[in-house]
Design a protein around this motif. Structure first.
Motif, PDB file in Angstrom:
ATOM      1  N   ALA A   1       0.811  -1.214   0.000  1.00 25.49           N
ATOM      2  CA  ALA A   1       0.000   0.000   0.000  1.00 25.49           C
ATOM      3  C   ALA A   1       0.846   1.267   0.000  1.00 25.49           C
ATOM      4  CB  ALA A   1      -0.928   0.006   1.214  1.00 25.49           C
ATOM      5  N   ASP A   2       2.039   1.194   0.583  1.00 21.21           N
ATOM      6  CA  ASP A   2       2.893   2.373   0.735  1.00 21.21           C
ATOM      7  C   ASP A   2       4.354   1.979   0.520  1.00 21.21           C
ATOM      8  OD1 ASP A   2       3.906   4.883   1.428  1.00 21.21           O
ATOM      9  OD2 ASP A   2       3.760   4.499   3.585  1.00 21.21           O
ATOM     10  N   PRO A   3       4.741   1.695  -0.727  1.00 22.98           N
ATOM     11  CA  PRO A   3       6.097   1.209  -1.010  1.00 22.98           C
ATOM     12  C   PRO A   3       7.203   2.175  -0.587  1.00 22.98           C
ATOM     13  CG  PRO A   3       4.695   1.068  -2.971  1.00 22.98           C
ATOM     14  CD  PRO A   3       3.920   1.796  -1.934  1.00 22.98           C
ATOM     15  N   GLN A   4       6.882   3.444  -0.497  1.00 20.53           N
ATOM     16  CA  GLN A   4       7.886   4.441  -0.120  1.00 20.53           C
ATOM     17  C   GLN A   4       8.471   4.161   1.267  1.00 20.53           C
ATOM     18  OE1 GLN A   4       6.359   8.429  -0.192  1.00 20.53           O
ATOM     19  NE2 GLN A   4       8.224   9.338   0.611  1.00 20.53           N
ATOM     20  N   HIS A   5       7.688   3.567   2.163  1.00 14.08           N
ATOM     21  CA  HIS A   5       8.138   3.290   3.528  1.00 14.08           C
ATOM     22  C   HIS A   5       8.311   1.792   3.789  1.00 14.08           C
ATOM     23  CE1 HIS A   5       6.115   7.301   3.852  1.00 14.08           C
ATOM     24  NE2 HIS A   5       7.279   7.570   4.425  1.00 14.08           N
ATOM     25  N   ALA A   6       8.521   1.013   2.725  1.00 16.09           N
ATOM     26  CA  ALA A   6       8.594  -0.448   2.848  1.00 16.09           C
ATOM     27  C   ALA A   6       9.646  -0.905   3.848  1.00 16.09           C
ATOM     28  CB  ALA A   6       8.854  -1.080   1.482  1.00 16.09           C
ATOM     29  N   SER A   7      10.815  -0.285   3.831  1.00 14.62           N
ATOM     30  CA  SER A   7      11.889  -0.718   4.739  1.00 14.62           C
ATOM     31  C   SER A   7      11.541  -0.412   6.194  1.00 14.62           C
ATOM     32  CB  SER A   7      13.220  -0.078   4.351  1.00 14.62           C
ATOM     33  OG  SER A   7      13.135   1.337   4.429  1.00 14.62           O
ATOM     34  N   ALA A   8      10.813   0.680   6.435  1.00 11.76           N
ATOM     35  CA  ALA A   8      10.412   1.017   7.803  1.00 11.76           C
ATOM     36  C   ALA A   8       9.393   0.003   8.327  1.00 11.76           C
ATOM     37  CB  ALA A   8       9.828   2.427   7.850  1.00 11.76           C
ATOM     38  N   TYR A   9       8.441  -0.404   7.467  1.00  7.72           N
ATOM     39  CA  TYR A   9       7.471  -1.424   7.885  1.00  7.72           C
ATOM     40  C   TYR A   9       8.191  -2.739   8.203  1.00  7.72           C
ATOM     41  CZ  TYR A   9       4.105   1.848   5.873  1.00  7.72           C
ATOM     42  OH  TYR A   9       3.370   2.969   5.577  1.00  7.72           O
ATOM     43  N   GLU A  10       9.163  -3.076   7.374  1.00  4.08           N
ATOM     44  CA  GLU A  10       9.926  -4.314   7.578  1.00  4.08           C
ATOM     45  C   GLU A  10      10.673  -4.266   8.912  1.00  4.08           C
ATOM     46  OE1 GLU A  10      11.313  -8.100   6.698  1.00  4.08           O
ATOM     47  OE2 GLU A  10       9.919  -6.929   5.487  1.00  4.08           O
ATOM     48  N   ALA A  11      11.337  -3.144   9.188  1.00  9.65           N
ATOM     49  CA  ALA A  11      12.125  -3.025  10.423  1.00  9.65           C
ATOM     50  C   ALA A  11      11.233  -3.088  11.659  1.00  9.65           C
ATOM     51  CB  ALA A  11      12.923  -1.722  10.404  1.00  9.65           C
ATOM     52  N   ARG A  12      10.140  -2.341  11.646  1.00 10.20           N
ATOM     53  CA  ARG A  12       9.241  -2.361  12.812  1.00 10.20           C
ATOM     54  C   ARG A  12       8.576  -3.727  12.957  1.00 10.20           C
ATOM     55  NH1 ARG A  12       8.159   3.203  10.962  1.00 10.20           N
ATOM     56  NH2 ARG A  12       6.415   2.416   9.727  1.00 10.20           N
ATOM     57  N   GLY A  13       8.227  -4.329  11.826  1.00  7.36           N
ATOM     58  CA  GLY A  13       7.615  -5.654  11.870  1.00  7.36           C
ATOM     59  C   GLY A  13       8.548  -6.707  12.437  1.00  7.36           C
ATOM     60  N   LYS A  14       9.834  -6.624  12.094  1.00 10.08           N
ATOM     61  CA  LYS A  14      10.810  -7.579  12.640  1.00 10.08           C
ATOM     62  C   LYS A  14      10.905  -7.446  14.152  1.00 10.08           C
ATOM     63  CE  LYS A  14      13.815  -8.418   8.683  1.00 10.08           C
ATOM     64  NZ  LYS A  14      15.136  -8.233   8.089  1.00 10.08           N
ATOM     65  N   THR A  15      10.810  -6.238  14.665  1.00  7.03           N
ATOM     66  CA  THR A  15      10.837  -6.025  16.117  1.00  7.03           C
ATOM     67  C   THR A  15       9.647  -6.697  16.776  1.00  7.03           C
ATOM     68  OG1 THR A  15      11.999  -3.918  15.823  1.00  7.03           O
ATOM     69  CG2 THR A  15      10.879  -4.260  17.923  1.00  7.03           C
ATOM     70  N   VAL A  16       8.462  -6.522  16.181  1.00  7.18           N
ATOM     71  CA  VAL A  16       7.250  -7.138  16.736  1.00  7.18           C
ATOM     72  C   VAL A  16       7.355  -8.664  16.662  1.00  7.18           C
ATOM     73  CG1 VAL A  16       4.749  -7.371  16.473  1.00  7.18           C
ATOM     74  CG2 VAL A  16       5.833  -5.138  16.181  1.00  7.18           C
TER      75      VAL A  16
END
Length: 197
Positions: free
Chosen positions: A143-158
């Motif tokens: 939905a928001d490819p511009q912030h894909a790496s941020a979603y990945e990083a926060r998701g890995k923490t969760v």
């Protein structure tokens, strides 16, 4: 140095307009329940705004009747989040009534370990929670490819935190003589000491 009132007014209006435009551009995630909304927020925010329709334990998702305000929230959503499994079917109805193209809905019952008739309270099943988070990360990235790496990083923490909790369950079960049971055994006639799922 003094600025004329007209210059200050223009600067103030420009600031307000920029803030409103930025808010309008922020993707919105609407969750049926705050259990899933809280998880979604840990992955999506601050790049998306997450709001939960049911955010108090006094509201029963099985019996909830959505309001026009809920329908407006769903109409503005970029992503929808739900438990599924018949637990919050009213969100499906709101999504179907929404105008425009269908909005992606990430449901916890999309986990391969859940089957029709199993316990619908998937927030108590850590593998289901982990699978939900993984699918939600992918939906945010799409939905928001511009912030894909941020979603990945926060998701890995969760996911790491969920992994720690999963690793602790067997030791807790032994220490407190709690049985780890599968959701489909919830209605077994045998009494059990307690349950973790």
């Amino acid at each position: 140095m003094r600025f004329p009132a007209s210059v200050l007014s223009c600067l103030l209006l420009a600031g307000v307009w920029h803030g409103a435009a930025a808010a309008a551009e922020t993707p919105v995630v609407v969750a049926a329940e705050n259990t899933w909304g809280d998880l979604a927020a840990q992955v999506a925010e601050p790049d998306m705004h997450v709001t939960s329709i049911l955010n108090t334990p006094t509201l029963d998702p099985h019996l909830y009747e959505p309001t026009p305000a809920d329908a407006r929230l769903v109409a503005q959503a970029t992503l929808l989040v739900a438990n599924g499994a018949g637990y919050d079917a009213w969100l499906d109805r709101l999504a179907q009534a929404r105008r425009g193209p269908p909005v992606p809905m990430i449901k916890a019952d999309g986990w391969t370990g859940w089957h029709e008739g199993d316990n619908a309270h998937l927030a108590y099943n850590l593998p289901a929670v982990a699978a939900f988070v993984s699918r939600f990360i992918a939906a945010c990235q799409a939905a928001d490819p511009q912030h894909a790496s941020a979603y990945e990083a926060r998701g890995k923490t969760v996911l790491a935190a969920i992994g720690v909790s999963c690793s602790m369950l067997p030791a807790c079960a032994r220490r407190y003589r709690v049985s780890l049971w599968q959701p489909q055994n919830r209605f077994s006639r045998r009494w059990q000491t307690a349950s973790v799922w």
